[in-house]
Every structure is written in C-alpha cells, then in structure tokens.
Write a protein that holds these residues in place. Structure first.
Motif, PDB file in Angstrom:
ATOM      1  N   LYS A  41      33.161  82.949  50.216  1.00  0.00           N
ATOM      2  CA  LYS A  41      34.519  83.299  49.811  1.00  0.00           C
ATOM      3  C   LYS A  41      35.374  83.674  51.017  1.00  0.00           C
ATOM      4  O   LYS A  41      36.584  83.519  50.998  1.00  0.00           O
ATOM      5  CB  LYS A  41      34.502  84.465  48.821  1.00  0.00           C
ATOM      6  CG  LYS A  41      33.953  84.093  47.466  1.00  0.00           C
ATOM      7  CD  LYS A  41      34.010  85.285  46.545  1.00  0.00           C
ATOM      8  CE  LYS A  41      33.440  84.953  45.192  1.00  0.00           C
ATOM      9  NZ  LYS A  41      33.505  86.099  44.286  1.00  0.00           N
ATOM     10  N   HIS A  42      34.730  84.177  52.059  1.00  0.00           N
ATOM     11  CA  HIS A  42      35.469  84.553  53.266  1.00  0.00           C
ATOM     12  C   HIS A  42      35.893  83.315  54.045  1.00  0.00           C
ATOM     13  O   HIS A  42      37.010  83.245  54.530  1.00  0.00           O
ATOM     14  CB  HIS A  42      34.611  85.457  54.153  1.00  0.00           C
ATOM     15  CG  HIS A  42      34.331  86.781  53.525  1.00  0.00           C
ATOM     16  ND1 HIS A  42      33.234  87.008  52.746  1.00  0.00           N
ATOM     17  CD2 HIS A  42      35.021  87.930  53.556  1.00  0.00           C
ATOM     18  CE1 HIS A  42      33.255  88.258  52.326  1.00  0.00           C
ATOM     19  NE2 HIS A  42      34.331  88.841  52.808  1.00  0.00           N
ATOM     20  N   ALA A  43      34.993  82.361  54.187  1.00  0.00           N
ATOM     21  CA  ALA A  43      35.273  81.098  54.880  1.00  0.00           C
ATOM     22  C   ALA A  43      34.303  80.062  54.325  1.00  0.00           C
ATOM     23  O   ALA A  43      33.094  80.295  54.300  1.00  0.00           O
ATOM     24  CB  ALA A  43      35.103  81.252  56.379  1.00  0.00           C
ATOM     25  N   ALA A  44      34.829  78.936  53.873  1.00  0.00           N
ATOM     26  CA  ALA A  44      33.993  77.934  53.214  1.00  0.00           C
ATOM     27  C   ALA A  44      33.036  77.252  54.188  1.00  0.00           C
ATOM     28  O   ALA A  44      31.883  76.997  53.856  1.00  0.00           O
ATOM     29  CB  ALA A  44      34.870  76.887  52.535  1.00  0.00           C
ATOM     30  N   ALA A  45      33.495  76.977  55.389  1.00  0.00           N
ATOM     31  CA  ALA A  45      32.664  76.266  56.360  1.00  0.00           C
ATOM     32  C   ALA A  45      31.747  77.246  57.095  1.00  0.00           C
ATOM     33  O   ALA A  45      32.177  78.320  57.517  1.00  0.00           O
ATOM     34  CB  ALA A  45      33.537  75.530  57.366  1.00  0.00           C
ATOM     35  N   ALA A  46      30.497  76.855  57.239  1.00  0.00           N
ATOM     36  CA  ALA A  46      29.520  77.717  57.926  1.00  0.00           C
ATOM     37  C   ALA A  46      29.918  77.953  59.377  1.00  0.00           C
ATOM     38  O   ALA A  46      29.704  79.042  59.913  1.00  0.00           O
ATOM     39  CB  ALA A  46      28.138  77.089  57.860  1.00  0.00           C
ATOM     40  N   ALA A  47      30.515  76.956  60.010  1.00  0.00           N
ATOM     41  CA  ALA A  47      30.940  77.130  61.403  1.00  0.00           C
ATOM     42  C   ALA A  47      32.005  78.220  61.518  1.00  0.00           C
ATOM     43  O   ALA A  47      31.983  79.028  62.459  1.00  0.00           O
ATOM     44  CB  ALA A  47      31.476  75.815  61.954  1.00  0.00           C
ATOM     45  N   ASP A  48      32.924  78.276  60.557  1.00  0.00           N
ATOM     46  CA  ASP A  48      33.947  79.328  60.572  1.00  0.00           C
ATOM     47  C   ASP A  48      33.337  80.701  60.322  1.00  0.00           C
ATOM     48  O   ASP A  48      33.720  81.685  60.966  1.00  0.00           O
ATOM     49  CB  ASP A  48      35.032  79.048  59.534  1.00  0.00           C
ATOM     50  CG  ASP A  48      35.875  77.845  59.897  1.00  0.00           C
ATOM     51  OD1 ASP A  48      35.905  77.487  61.096  1.00  0.00           O
ATOM     52  OD2 ASP A  48      36.484  77.258  58.990  1.00  0.00           O
ATOM     53  N   ARG A  49      32.384  80.789  59.373  1.00  0.00           N
ATOM     54  CA  ARG A  49      31.712  82.067  59.122  1.00  0.00           C
ATOM     55  C   ARG A  49      30.987  82.546  60.375  1.00  0.00           C
ATOM     56  O   ARG A  49      31.044  83.722  60.728  1.00  0.00           O
ATOM     57  CB  ARG A  49      30.722  81.943  57.965  1.00  0.00           C
ATOM     58  CG  ARG A  49      31.363  81.794  56.614  1.00  0.00           C
ATOM     59  CD  ARG A  49      30.379  81.993  55.498  1.00  0.00           C
ATOM     60  NE  ARG A  49      29.246  81.098  55.508  1.00  0.00           N
ATOM     61  CZ  ARG A  49      29.214  79.894  54.940  1.00  0.00           C
ATOM     62  NH1 ARG A  49      30.280  79.439  54.316  1.00  0.00           N
ATOM     63  NH2 ARG A  49      28.133  79.156  54.979  1.00  0.00           N
ATOM     64  N   ASN A  50      30.325  81.637  61.065  1.00  0.00           N
ATOM     65  CA  ASN A  50      29.598  82.019  62.279  1.00  0.00           C
ATOM     66  C   ASN A  50      30.552  82.466  63.379  1.00  0.00           C
ATOM     67  O   ASN A  50      30.254  83.401  64.121  1.00  0.00           O
ATOM     68  CB  ASN A  50      28.730  80.861  62.762  1.00  0.00           C
ATOM     69  CG  ASN A  50      27.565  80.614  61.835  1.00  0.00           C
ATOM     70  OD1 ASN A  50      27.111  81.519  61.145  1.00  0.00           O
ATOM     71  ND2 ASN A  50      27.087  79.385  61.795  1.00  0.00           N
ATOM     72  N   ARG A  51      31.713  81.822  63.499  1.00  0.00           N
ATOM     73  CA  ARG A  51      32.709  82.252  64.493  1.00  0.00           C
ATOM     74  C   ARG A  51      33.220  83.657  64.182  1.00  0.00           C
ATOM     75  O   ARG A  51      33.397  84.476  65.086  1.00  0.00           O
ATOM     76  CB  ARG A  51      33.879  81.275  64.525  1.00  0.00           C
ATOM     77  CG  ARG A  51      33.634  80.098  65.407  1.00  0.00           C
ATOM     78  CD  ARG A  51      34.896  79.296  65.646  1.00  0.00           C
ATOM     79  NE  ARG A  51      34.519  77.950  65.991  1.00  0.00           N
ATOM     80  CZ  ARG A  51      34.593  76.913  65.159  1.00  0.00           C
ATOM     81  NH1 ARG A  51      35.081  77.065  63.955  1.00  0.00           N
ATOM     82  NH2 ARG A  51      34.204  75.727  65.539  1.00  0.00           N
ATOM     83  N   ILE A  52      33.464  83.921  62.904  1.00  0.00           N
ATOM     84  CA  ILE A  52      33.928  85.249  62.504  1.00  0.00           C
ATOM     85  C   ILE A  52      32.867  86.292  62.842  1.00  0.00           C
ATOM     86  O   ILE A  52      33.167  87.359  63.386  1.00  0.00           O
ATOM     87  CB  ILE A  52      34.282  85.275  61.002  1.00  0.00           C
ATOM     88  CG1 ILE A  52      35.501  84.386  60.733  1.00  0.00           C
ATOM     89  CG2 ILE A  52      34.533  86.687  60.516  1.00  0.00           C
ATOM     90  CD1 ILE A  52      35.725  84.083  59.269  1.00  0.00           C
ATOM     91  N   LYS A  53      31.604  85.984  62.537  1.00  0.00           N
ATOM     92  CA  LYS A  53      30.524  86.924  62.851  1.00  0.00           C
ATOM     93  C   LYS A  53      30.401  87.152  64.348  1.00  0.00           C
ATOM     94  O   LYS A  53      30.188  88.283  64.799  1.00  0.00           O
ATOM     95  CB  LYS A  53      29.192  86.408  62.297  1.00  0.00           C
ATOM     96  CG  LYS A  53      29.078  86.533  60.798  1.00  0.00           C
ATOM     97  CD  LYS A  53      27.684  86.262  60.319  1.00  0.00           C
ATOM     98  CE  LYS A  53      27.464  84.803  60.086  1.00  0.00           C
ATOM     99  NZ  LYS A  53      26.184  84.500  59.438  1.00  0.00           N
TER     100      LYS A  53
END
Length: 180
Positions: free
Chosen positions: A122-134
């Motif tokens: 829900k925060h970011a659909a793409a795993a690459a975007d979630r990993n960048r945020i983390k």
C-alpha cells in the motif's frame, strides 16, 4: 545418379541395407585466439607449472578491527529483528505522527538505538520503490543514531511516498524532532 532416388542418403546406401555411409568433414584445427592487452593480469598464474600466489592474511584482521570501531554502522544489534519486538512497540509503544510518518518508540535504560521499518504494498506498489524507501529510512537513522539515545524505533512511512533525493534530509529532520 540413380533414377528414383528420393533423398541424398539414398545415394550412399549399399544394396540390401538400410544403413547410410555418409562421409564426415572435419574442421581444420584452429590456433587459439589471443586477446591483446596493455599489461598482463598480475594476479593470475602464468602457466600450468607455476603455482598460484598466496594471499597475505593481515588485511582481513585489520578489516575486522576497523569494522568493530564503526560509529555510524547499522549492524544486527541496531535493528529490530523479531516479530515480538515489533508487536511490543505496536501495542505498548509511544505513537507519534510527524510529517505523515508514524513513529512507534520506546525508551530503554541503556544501549544503542534500534530501528524497525513497516512498509507494505500500500505504501509503494513496486518492490524497487519499497526498497528505496527503506534504504532512505535506514540512512537517515544511521546518520542520526547518536542523537537518539537508547531507543527502540519503528517507522511507518505515509502511503504513496515517493523515494526522492531529499527524502533522507526530511527524515533526518523528523528524527531530530523525535529525539528532542
């Protein structure tokens, strides 16, 4: 040619047999190809008779000593890793909302600050975007950990947050406000 031959293999058959005797053509042996280089690689052996060079053991020891003295590291001791730690903070930790981010924190008597991150699709659909945020959250925590004290911190970013270049600076400001 014989009349009535249906295929080329029929030309090579002997009478009364269904086996074909086809001559094979073998390629002429080639020379090994040579790649031109400005300098030879000094780490490789020069031939089969020469043994491989040994490596010195001293740099490994120095690397271990240097790793133990890192002030701004983010090793396993500085992360929340167990489900029970996350649940304890979610149920009983102090909850603060700053700049769209939700922080769950709990002060401890002593020790280093520890970080946990809650992020879903829900925060970011793409795993690459979630990993960048983390990565941005970890970097901000890594740079501000000396100011936080003995604290367990769980970070939940806002939905739809975009990993931008100024995200780390924004998170550092929020972490400074948390520690005050």
């Amino acid at each position: 040619m014989q009349s009535g031959a249906r295929s080329n293999t029929a030309l090579f058959r002997t009478r009364g047999s269904h086996e074909a005797h086809v001559p094979t053509v073998q390629d002429a042996p080639r020379e090994t190809s040579r790649l031109s280089r400005a300098q030879q690689d000094t780490r490789r052996t020069r031939g089969p008779a020469q043994p491989a060079r040994g490596r010195p053991a001293s740099p490994r020891v120095v690397a271990v000593v240097a790793a133990a003295q890192k002030r701004f590291g983010l090793d396993a001791a500085r992360r929340l890793r167990r489900k029970a730690q996350f649940e304890r903070l979610l149920r009983g930790g102090d909850r603060r909302a700053l700049g769209g981010y939700t922080f769950y924190l709990e002060r401890r008597a002593d020790g280093q600050p520890r970080l946990g991150i809650l992020i879903s699709r829900k925060h970011a659909a793409a795993a690459a975007d979630r990993n960048r945020i983390k990565r941005c959250i970890r970097e901000a925590f890594r740079l501000e950990q000396e100011n936080l004290g003995a604290l367990d911190l769980l970070v939940r970013p806002p939905y739809g947050v975009q990993p931008t270049p100024d995200l780390v600076a924004r998170l550092r400001e929020l972490l400074c406000r948390l520690s005050a």
